[in-house]
Write a protein that holds these residues in place. Structure first.
Motif, PDB file in Angstrom:
ATOM      1  N   SER A 137      -5.544   6.867  15.169  1.00 11.06           N
ATOM      2  CA  SER A 137      -5.959   6.929  16.569  1.00 11.06           C
ATOM      3  C   SER A 137      -4.860   7.435  17.491  1.00 11.06           C
ATOM      4  CB  SER A 137      -6.467   5.565  17.030  1.00 11.06           C
ATOM      5  OG  SER A 137      -5.440   4.617  16.923  1.00 11.06           O
ATOM      6  N   GLY A 138      -3.716   7.741  16.948  1.00 10.25           N
ATOM      7  CA  GLY A 138      -2.591   8.291  17.701  1.00 10.25           C
ATOM      8  C   GLY A 138      -1.489   8.637  16.735  1.00 10.25           C
ATOM      9  N   THR A 139      -0.333   9.017  17.253  1.00 11.64           N
ATOM     10  CA  THR A 139       0.809   9.313  16.402  1.00 11.64           C
ATOM     11  C   THR A 139       1.506   8.013  16.044  1.00 11.64           C
ATOM     12  OG1 THR A 139       1.106  11.449  17.460  1.00 11.64           O
ATOM     13  CG2 THR A 139       2.994  10.572  16.245  1.00 11.64           C
ATOM     14  N   CYS A 140       1.744   7.781  14.754  1.00  9.92           N
ATOM     15  CA  CYS A 140       2.374   6.549  14.281  1.00  9.92           C
ATOM     16  C   CYS A 140       3.750   6.860  13.707  1.00  9.92           C
ATOM     17  CB  CYS A 140       1.515   5.894  13.212  1.00  9.92           C
ATOM     18  SG  CYS A 140      -0.050   5.332  13.870  1.00  9.92           S
ATOM     19  N   ASN A 141       4.671   5.941  13.929  1.00  9.86           N
ATOM     20  CA  ASN A 141       6.037   6.072  13.437  1.00  9.86           C
ATOM     21  C   ASN A 141       6.463   4.922  12.557  1.00  9.86           C
ATOM     22  OD1 ASN A 141       6.747   8.486  14.965  1.00  9.86           O
ATOM     23  ND2 ASN A 141       6.543   7.168  16.753  1.00  9.86           N
ATOM     24  N   ALA A 142       5.574   3.957  12.345  1.00 18.93           N
ATOM     25  CA  ALA A 142       5.897   2.792  11.517  1.00 18.93           C
ATOM     26  C   ALA A 142       4.619   2.308  10.845  1.00 18.93           C
ATOM     27  CB  ALA A 142       6.504   1.693  12.365  1.00 18.93           C
ATOM     28  N   PHE A 143       4.766   1.832   9.606  1.00 20.25           N
ATOM     29  CA  PHE A 143       3.657   1.295   8.830  1.00 20.25           C
ATOM     30  C   PHE A 143       4.031  -0.134   8.442  1.00 20.25           C
ATOM     31  CE2 PHE A 143       2.707   5.634   6.576  1.00 20.25           C
ATOM     32  CZ  PHE A 143       2.526   6.240   7.800  1.00 20.25           C
ATOM     33  N   SER A 144       3.048  -1.019   8.400  1.00 20.34           N
ATOM     34  CA  SER A 144       3.346  -2.375   7.935  1.00 20.34           C
ATOM     35  C   SER A 144       2.232  -2.889   7.046  1.00 20.34           C
ATOM     36  CB  SER A 144       3.555  -3.329   9.116  1.00 20.34           C
ATOM     37  OG  SER A 144       2.352  -3.582   9.795  1.00 20.34           O
ATOM     38  N   SER A 145       2.561  -3.977   6.357  1.00 24.86           N
ATOM     39  CA  SER A 145       1.637  -4.680   5.495  1.00 24.86           C
ATOM     40  C   SER A 145       1.592  -6.125   5.948  1.00 24.86           C
ATOM     41  CB  SER A 145       2.148  -4.618   4.056  1.00 24.86           C
ATOM     42  OG  SER A 145       1.507  -5.606   3.285  1.00 24.86           O
TER      43      SER A 145
ATOM     44  N   CYS B 274      -5.143  15.698   7.578  1.00 21.10           N
ATOM     45  CA  CYS B 274      -4.201  15.820   6.452  1.00 21.10           C
ATOM     46  C   CYS B 274      -3.603  17.223   6.364  1.00 21.10           C
ATOM     47  CB  CYS B 274      -4.867  15.390   5.146  1.00 21.10           C
ATOM     48  SG  CYS B 274      -5.278  13.620   5.166  1.00 21.10           S
ATOM     49  N   SER B 275      -3.143  17.699   7.498  1.00 15.82           N
ATOM     50  CA  SER B 275      -2.481  19.003   7.569  1.00 15.82           C
ATOM     51  C   SER B 275      -1.028  18.810   7.989  1.00 15.82           C
ATOM     52  CB  SER B 275      -3.208  19.900   8.580  1.00 15.82           C
ATOM     53  OG  SER B 275      -3.098  19.359   9.890  1.00 15.82           O
ATOM     54  N   GLY B 276      -0.264  19.863   7.900  1.00 17.66           N
ATOM     55  CA  GLY B 276       1.145  19.802   8.275  1.00 17.66           C
ATOM     56  C   GLY B 276       2.005  19.299   7.134  1.00 17.66           C
ATOM     57  N   GLN B 277       3.210  18.879   7.462  1.00 18.06           N
ATOM     58  CA  GLN B 277       4.127  18.371   6.447  1.00 18.06           C
ATOM     59  C   GLN B 277       3.637  17.019   5.945  1.00 18.06           C
ATOM     60  OE1 GLN B 277       7.952  18.311   8.370  1.00 18.06           O
ATOM     61  NE2 GLN B 277       8.270  20.487   8.047  1.00 18.06           N
TER      62      GLN B 277
ATOM     63  N   VAL C 294      10.066   7.571   8.155  1.00 17.85           N
ATOM     64  CA  VAL C 294       8.626   7.765   8.337  1.00 17.85           C
ATOM     65  C   VAL C 294       8.443   8.907   9.336  1.00 17.85           C
ATOM     66  CG1 VAL C 294       6.488   6.721   9.200  1.00 17.85           C
ATOM     67  CG2 VAL C 294       8.105   5.344   7.891  1.00 17.85           C
ATOM     68  N   PRO C 295       7.748   9.959   8.942  1.00 13.51           N
ATOM     69  CA  PRO C 295       7.519  11.064   9.878  1.00 13.51           C
ATOM     70  C   PRO C 295       6.537  10.665  10.978  1.00 13.51           C
ATOM     71  CG  PRO C 295       6.257  11.420   7.888  1.00 13.51           C
ATOM     72  CD  PRO C 295       7.102  10.192   7.648  1.00 13.51           C
ATOM     73  N   LYS C 296       6.520  11.412  12.054  1.00 12.97           N
ATOM     74  CA  LYS C 296       5.503  11.208  13.090  1.00 12.97           C
ATOM     75  C   LYS C 296       4.160  11.543  12.442  1.00 12.97           C
ATOM     76  CE  LYS C 296       8.507  12.255  16.980  1.00 12.97           C
ATOM     77  NZ  LYS C 296       8.639  10.938  17.475  1.00 12.97           N
TER      78      LYS C 296
ATOM     79  N   HIS D  62       0.839  -1.190   0.000  1.00  9.05           N
ATOM     80  CA  HIS D  62       0.000   0.000   0.000  1.00  9.05           C
ATOM     81  C   HIS D  62       0.873   1.238   0.000  1.00  9.05           C
ATOM     82  CE1 HIS D  62       0.460   0.835   4.364  1.00  9.05           C
ATOM     83  NE2 HIS D  62       0.466  -0.479   4.469  1.00  9.05           N
ATOM     84  N   LYS D  63       0.264   2.314  -0.403  1.00  8.49           N
ATOM     85  CA  LYS D  63       0.952   3.591  -0.484  1.00  8.49           C
ATOM     86  C   LYS D  63       0.074   4.599   0.250  1.00  8.49           C
ATOM     87  CE  LYS D  63       2.784   4.903  -4.435  1.00  8.49           C
ATOM     88  NZ  LYS D  63       2.927   5.433  -5.803  1.00  8.49           N
ATOM     89  N   GLY D  64       0.711   5.508   0.946  1.00 12.21           N
ATOM     90  CA  GLY D  64      -0.049   6.542   1.632  1.00 12.21           C
ATOM     91  C   GLY D  64       0.738   7.833   1.692  1.00 12.21           C
ATOM     92  N   ARG D  65       0.041   8.935   1.770  1.00 10.83           N
ATOM     93  CA  ARG D  65       0.670  10.228   1.996  1.00 10.83           C
ATOM     94  C   ARG D  65       0.501  10.493   3.477  1.00 10.83           C
ATOM     95  NH1 ARG D  65       2.993  14.142  -0.574  1.00 10.83           N
ATOM     96  NH2 ARG D  65       2.596  13.184  -2.562  1.00 10.83           N
ATOM     97  N   ALA D  66       1.622  10.486   4.204  1.00 12.18           N
ATOM     98  CA  ALA D  66       1.628  10.666   5.654  1.00 12.18           C
ATOM     99  C   ALA D  66       1.682  12.147   5.991  1.00 12.18           C
ATOM    100  CB  ALA D  66       2.836   9.952   6.253  1.00 12.18           C
ATOM    101  N   PHE D  67       0.832  12.577   6.916  1.00 13.81           N
ATOM    102  CA  PHE D  67       0.776  13.975   7.354  1.00 13.81           C
ATOM    103  C   PHE D  67       1.121  14.058   8.836  1.00 13.81           C
ATOM    104  CE2 PHE D  67      -1.864  13.867   3.615  1.00 13.81           C
ATOM    105  CZ  PHE D  67      -1.614  15.072   2.983  1.00 13.81           C
ATOM    106  N   THR D  68       1.828  15.103   9.210  1.00 16.24           N
ATOM    107  CA  THR D  68       2.219  15.280  10.608  1.00 16.24           C
ATOM    108  C   THR D  68       1.070  15.807  11.466  1.00 16.24           C
ATOM    109  OG1 THR D  68       3.092  17.480  10.106  1.00 16.24           O
ATOM    110  CG2 THR D  68       4.664  15.629  10.073  1.00 16.24           C
ATOM    111  N   GLY D  69       0.049  16.370  10.859  1.00 14.32           N
ATOM    112  CA  GLY D  69      -1.101  16.889  11.603  1.00 14.32           C
ATOM    113  C   GLY D  69      -2.356  16.101  11.311  1.00 14.32           C
ATOM    114  N   THR D  70      -3.393  16.361  12.100  1.00 19.67           N
ATOM    115  CA  THR D  70      -4.684  15.719  11.848  1.00 19.67           C
ATOM    116  C   THR D  70      -5.340  16.366  10.640  1.00 19.67           C
ATOM    117  OG1 THR D  70      -5.777  17.221  13.382  1.00 19.67           O
ATOM    118  CG2 THR D  70      -5.041  15.104  14.270  1.00 19.67           C
TER     119      THR D  70
END
Length: 117
Positions: free
Chosen positions: A106-114, A29-32, A48-50, A19-27
């Motif tokens: 549901s919180g701040t994530c620092n890792a993604f898995s499949s 889909c805001s921030g970097q 992976v950003p916070k 999977h592919k996702g655009r990770a955002f630092t804010g809720t």
């Protein structure tokens, strides 16, 4: 000529991701933002950003679950879904993990898995 075609066809398999996702630092889909690819049956915890929210640009492989973890260490990025912050079907079979939608985690994530299911 046949070897050339064989090479091209076989090299297409190396680009498969779960999977592919655009990770955002804010809720919301805001921030970097940063695009993250997660390969089939792997954990991605480097570069992976916070992440507080994601946008799904395209679906992943059939029967793959996108899971998002608070821990940034691969040993903690296991396949125990109850310890994850959020997880959904990544192949379009989820009612929340939909192409183009913004998803607040549901919180701040620092890792993604499949996970293949």
């Amino acid at each position: 000529m046949h070897l050339g075609r064989l090479f091209v066809l076989s090299s297409l398999d190396f680009g498969v991701y779960s999977h592919k996702g655009r990770a955002f630092t804010g809720t919301n889909c805001s921030g970097q933002a940063k695009e993250i690819n997660v390969w089939v049956n792997t954990c991605r915890d480097t570069a992976v950003p916070k992440t507080r929210s994601i946008r799904v640009p395209e679906y992943g492989g059939h029967r793959q679950r996108a899971t998002f973890w608070a821990e940034q260490i691969s040993a903690h990025c296991g396949f125990m879904w109850q310890n994850s912050n959020s997880n959904w079907w990544a192949d379009g079979g989820s009612n929340k993990f939909k192409k183009g939608l913004c998803i607040n985690l549901s919180g701040t994530c620092n890792a993604f898995s499949s996970v293949s299911a």
